[in-house]
Design a protein around this motif. Structure first.
Motif, PDB file in Angstrom:
ATOM      1  N   ALA A 197      49.966 -16.271 111.799  1.00  0.00           N
ATOM      2  CA  ALA A 197      50.103 -17.170 110.652  1.00  0.00           C
ATOM      3  C   ALA A 197      51.414 -16.894 109.928  1.00  0.00           C
ATOM      4  O   ALA A 197      52.191 -17.819 109.644  1.00  0.00           O
ATOM      5  N   VAL A 265      46.943 -21.779 109.523  1.00  0.00           N
ATOM      6  CA  VAL A 265      47.026 -21.417 108.109  1.00  0.00           C
ATOM      7  C   VAL A 265      46.576 -22.582 107.253  1.00  0.00           C
ATOM      8  O   VAL A 265      46.551 -23.729 107.685  1.00  0.00           O
ATOM      9  N   GLN A 269      48.931 -21.982 101.674  1.00  0.00           N
ATOM     10  CA  GLN A 269      49.591 -20.701 101.947  1.00  0.00           C
ATOM     11  C   GLN A 269      51.105 -20.845 102.006  1.00  0.00           C
ATOM     12  O   GLN A 269      51.821 -19.882 101.812  1.00  0.00           O
ATOM     13  N   ARG A 273      52.328 -17.883  98.552  1.00  0.00           N
ATOM     14  CA  ARG A 273      52.460 -16.486  99.018  1.00  0.00           C
ATOM     15  C   ARG A 273      52.813 -15.544  97.885  1.00  0.00           C
ATOM     16  O   ARG A 273      52.437 -14.376  97.899  1.00  0.00           O
TER      17      ARG A 273
END
Lengths: 280, 304, 357
Positions: A197, A265, A269, A273
């Motif tokens: 990912a 993912v 995301q 992050r």
């Protein structure tokens, strides 16, 4: 969840959806106009072009040397993915598993490149790279791109590693695994989804990373997005449709990887992050 | 240095070994794994920043501060701060104000992922492509103006590119999804039972928002504002391609870029980059200072 | 004591339905709750007990039927208009507010003057024995203390009805017993009407005046703890009330209130709890306590001991018959593993149920 059914809330909901619809409509119309233009023979002052053709793709391909540009793009992206994977995962492992003096400072240094915009640190970075002669080279571009991607991998991986029970590693050691075997047989299989990912996100971000590449790239180390910028910047030199054909090539390159990445993912995301930083 | 070596020697001779003592403080082979990444960032991030800072005080001519003096006396340079703020602040505020109600609706959706996927597309495509797309779409012959004329809202095409509004639109298309997805992650992070509890205690929809959601969300919104603002403040490609890079949208990054790559004055470019960083830092710190007024802590509820 | 809960006579659920995606649906739930009662909604997860509670609270809309508080129809009201106090499984304390502000939240929403809020909150905190913690944030409290805050917050608004959704499930075993007693004490002190959702039959049996057993969105039985324990009306209720042996067989004869089932090679006679027909399949339910080693004969199963555990005063073991039926039994003396024994239950301790309704 509580659903309100009063009239005012219904109007409110309607207004919210109209905004979202308007936004998405314009987004698609914008992308659509680029795609339409890239297939247009002549498109002036009408809703739709006079005729359709694919010749702009072949002309863009040769005019902009897309073959070379794509090759450089993938070499740069590949190197960035591999190096940031190696450095990021190992560092994330140390940071997730150990508490040591100075960890906060290290975390700060890791966090800053993600918060400070690339153009801000890119100019001093480019200055240094120009003075050491790295700028304009393949490795100069890779080095510049590593600055945000290594911290990105670290921040994605830390919570992922933290959730793996350390007793699992202890158990593997009890059963006689040395560090290398531990890594290959226990950690890698467990971490693989997270690494995959993280690296796919790095890949997508690096293809689209304009500022850093733009500041340090030379004629032979341009990636696709920088080449596109120069093409748009020098609009008028080439036919608009040719630039649009190149833009479509860029879109396809990016979106294909985005679609692949989204299989592994969650879309959020890609932006959130920075939230993953451990609480101090 | 020699002192510590001596001290280490003594430790080895008596009591636990250095290895054990370091391990007790968290330093062992595993900790060393952080070194390659840290070294890379020190070399490519910390060092250039420090180097740039020093370089900015070593101008081509004049005293140490002359780069900064020049920046703040030359209207062609110092107005860039104002022009950049004029773009980035309204866009960021608009994005945030719109994101909040949308996130509150989307939180109730069952198929959130479709929407979030669509919104990730402009972020992924990046500023250059959005700029190219908007040049077509918002241009005088583009679909947007055509539609407005066809509907009868306007008689003549609006001028939406090569000026402030073109850059504004591109910042909106890039910035809204970013802001929205951040806000959404904060909103969905709140335990839905909190809203239910507030409702059973007699709070109506507006009271639930102002007394429960807003205070809990405030720190997250402050962070979102900072991240979105910093992104908008560093606007570059769209200001060149979609804006009026010599006039209305001559933003600070254009000034820095021109100093570095058109005048080859790296010292001046570094000074402008430092000023850019300081303005960003000032706004972020100002925002974070207000955070002290709000609740900070877990928002997922108060389980065990 | 000035916390005086609003008076009402009864809460009625009339054929309440909720159809939504299969699980957690409700099918014609009809129930009357009298003032002052402590009612437990008991059932396995997904049976609809929490759904019922949420429908009463107004957190979920019903899709059919109606809910009445005396002569007032309330299922069309929003949760904030119903004025019930609710305690959530996760407590749902507002993390940004102090204990005092949390408890005072409902009063503030009602526009009660500050001085009165303060007085009432202090009183509620005294009732749950949390005086002195008023200025803390929920995050600084232990699980048990958070639970007390949640209860204080629910009762301080003087609701006619207190709703509790598995309030003890996040606590450890010891604290759970302690809070169980607390909840009953507060209920009695205030003369409250409480509806309490749980999946733990011990909790339901020890707390409630009446228990409502739900399964698959249907009420299986309503009764006092004693009625449910002694006379479960349905095999599912028996399951919940500790009838650990659930033996499937075929009805071969009936005599008066008792029926005899053929189970493999043996016969078992028990009291019919629902009408059965000769030749049809039925269940015999026996508590482990009532199945003991003994002589062969009526109601005896020949079985081989598989496990045996010492439980202080007695032994509890499992055994398997030659037909492959697993049985749980009690014994007052040690039995050797692998031994062949006969396990017997008195016919009056065996309940016979027809196959699921």
């Amino acid at each position: 969840m509580i659903r309100d059914t009063s009239l005012s809330s219904k109007l409110w909901i309607r207004a919210v959806w109209i905004f979202v619809g308007f936004f998405i409509l314009n987004l698609f119309a914008m992308i659509g106009s680029v795609v339409t233009s890239s297939f247009a023979t002549r498109w002036l002052g009408t809703w739709f072009p006079a005729g359709w053709t694919t010749r702009w793709y072949s002309s863009a391909w040769s005019e902009f040397q897309l073959q070379d540009v794509l090759l450089v793009t993938f070499e740069v992206v590949g190197a960035v993915v591999v190096i940031s994977g190696l450095l990021g995962v190992t560092a994330a492992y140390a940071l997730a598993r150990r508490d040591f003096a100075g960890k906060k400072i290290i975390m700060l240094v890791i966090l800053l490149p993600l918060i400070v915009p690339p153009i801000t640190f890119g100019i001093p970075l480019a200055t240094v790279l120009y003075q050491t002669g790295f700028a304009g080279t393949f490795w100069g571009v890779v080095a510049a791109n590593l600055v945000p991607t290594v911290p990105f991998v670290i921040l994605v991986m830390i919570p992922f590693i933290e959730q793996i029970d350390p007793r699992l590693e202890a158990a593997a050691r009890v059963f006689g695994a040395n560090t290398f075997k531990l890594f290959v047989h226990v950690l890698m299989p467990l971490l693989l989804p997270g690494i995959l990912a993280a690296l796919l996100l790095v890949l997508v971000r690096t293809i689209a990373m304009f500022e850093l590449t733009f500041l340090v790239a030379g004629p032979t180390s341009q990636t696709l997005v920088v080449a596109l910028y120069y093409a748009v910047f020098a609009a008028g030199v080439r036919a608009v449709q040719s630039i649009d054909a190149m833009a479509v090539v860029y879109m396809v390159t990016t979106l294909v990887w985005l679609i692949i990445a989204l299989r592994f993912v969650n879309p959020t995301q890609i932006v959130t992050r920075a939230k993953q930083q451990p609480a101090h | 240095m020699t002192m510590t070596v001596l001290a280490e020697k003594q430790i080895i001779e008596s009591g636990p070994s250095l290895h054990q003592r370091l391990a007790a403080r968290g330093f062992d082979a595993v900790t060393l794994l952080v070194i390659p990444a840290f070294a890379l960032l020190a070399l490519l991030f910390v060092y250039p920043f420090a180097y740039g800072l020093i370089l900015s005080f070593e101008p081509k001519a004049g005293s140490a501060w002359s780069n900064y003096q020049r920046f703040f006396t030359d209207p062609y340079l110092y107005t860039t701060i104002w022009k950049t703020l004029l773009l980035s602040v309204p866009v960021t505020v608009l994005n945030l104000v719109v994101s909040l109600p949308v996130a509150f609706r989307v939180r109730l959706m069952y198929r959130q992922r479709l929407l979030t996927t669509i919104l990730v597309v402009p972020i992924t495509l990046g500023t250059v492509l959005i700029a190219e797309g908007l040049l077509n779409y918002l241009g005088p012959q583009g679909w947007f103006n055509r539609t407005l004329i066809a509907v009868g809202l306007i008689d003549h095409p609006l001028r939406l590119v090569h000026n402030y509004w073109g850059v504004f639109a591109s910042l909106l298309i890039n910035g809204f999804p970013f802001t929205f997805l951040l806000v959404l992650s904060y909103v969905t992070g709140i335990d839905p039972a909190l809203e239910q509890a507030a409702a059973t205690l007699g709070a109506n929809a507006r009271q639930r928002f102002t007394s429960v959601f807003l205070p809990i969300l405030m720190p997250g919104l402050a962070i979102t504002f900072c991240l979105s603002f910093v992104q908008a403040f560093s606007v570059f490609p769209s200001a060149v391609l979609l804006g009026e890079p010599a006039g209305q949208t001559r933003v600070i990054s254009i000034a820095a870029y021109q100093a570095a790559f058109e005048e080859y004055d790296y010292s001046m470019a570094s000074a402008i980059a430092m000023i850019m960083g300081i303005v960003q830092l000032a706004i972020v710190l100002g925002m974070m200072a207000t955070r002290g007024l709000f609740y900070r802590g877990p928002v997922a509820g108060t389980k065990g | 004591m000035t916390i005086a809960l609003q008076k009402f006579d009864e809460l009625r659920l009339e054929q309440v339905r909720r159809e939504f995606g299969g699980l957690n649906a409700l099918k014609d739930v009809t129930l009357t709750v009298k003032r002052g009662e402590f009612i437990a909604l008991l059932g396995p997860s997904g049976c609809g007990k929490s759904t019922t509670l949420n429908c009463i609270a107004g957190l979920l809309p019903v899709t059919g039927g109606s809910i009445w508080l005396d002569k007032r129809r309330i299922d069309t009201l929003r949760p904030e208009e119903r004025g019930f106090g609710m305690v959530f499984q996760s407590y749902a304390l507002f993390p940004h507010l102090t204990v005092k502000q949390n408890v005072g939240f409902g009063l503030k929403m009602r526009g009660v003057p500050k001085a009165e809020i303060s007085r009432k909150v202090d009183e509620a905190l005294a009732l749950v024995r949390l005086t002195g913690q008023a200025q803390k944030l929920p995050g600084q409290l232990s699980g048990g203390q958070q639970q007390r805050v949640a209860i204080a917050r629910a009762i301080v608004i003087e609701p006619p009805l207190v709703l509790m959704d598995e309030p003890l499930s996040n606590l450890d075993a010891k604290l759970r017993l302690e809070m169980r007693a607390e909840i009953r004490r507060i209920h009695n002190t205030l003369g409250a009407t409480t509806i309490y959702v749980t999946h733990d039959q011990d909790e339901a049996l020890s707390l409630a005046d009446r228990i409502v057993v739900l399964k698959d969105g249907v009420i299986r039985q309503v009764g006092t703890p004693n009625e449910l324990y002694e006379k479960p009306a349905h095999i599912d209720v028996a399951d919940f009330m500790g009838f650990r042996n659930r033996i499937k067989g075929r009805v071969i004869r009936q005599a008066g209130a008792s029926a005899t089932l053929a189970v493999g090679g043996s016969e078992v006679t028990g009291i019919m709890r629902s009408s059965v027909q000769d030749g049809s399949e039925a269940y015999a339910a026996i508590r482990a306590d009532d199945l003991m080693t003994g002589e062969p004969g009526q109601n005896a199963f020949a079985a081989r001991i598989e496990t045996i555990e010492y439980r202080g005063r007695e032994f509890v073991g499992t055994a398997r018959t030659s037909d492959g039926i697993d049985l749980v039994f009690r014994s007052d003396h040690a039995v050797a593993l692998g031994a062949n024994v006969h396990l017997r239950a008195a016919p009056e301790r065996v309940l016979v149920f027809s196959e699921a309704m």
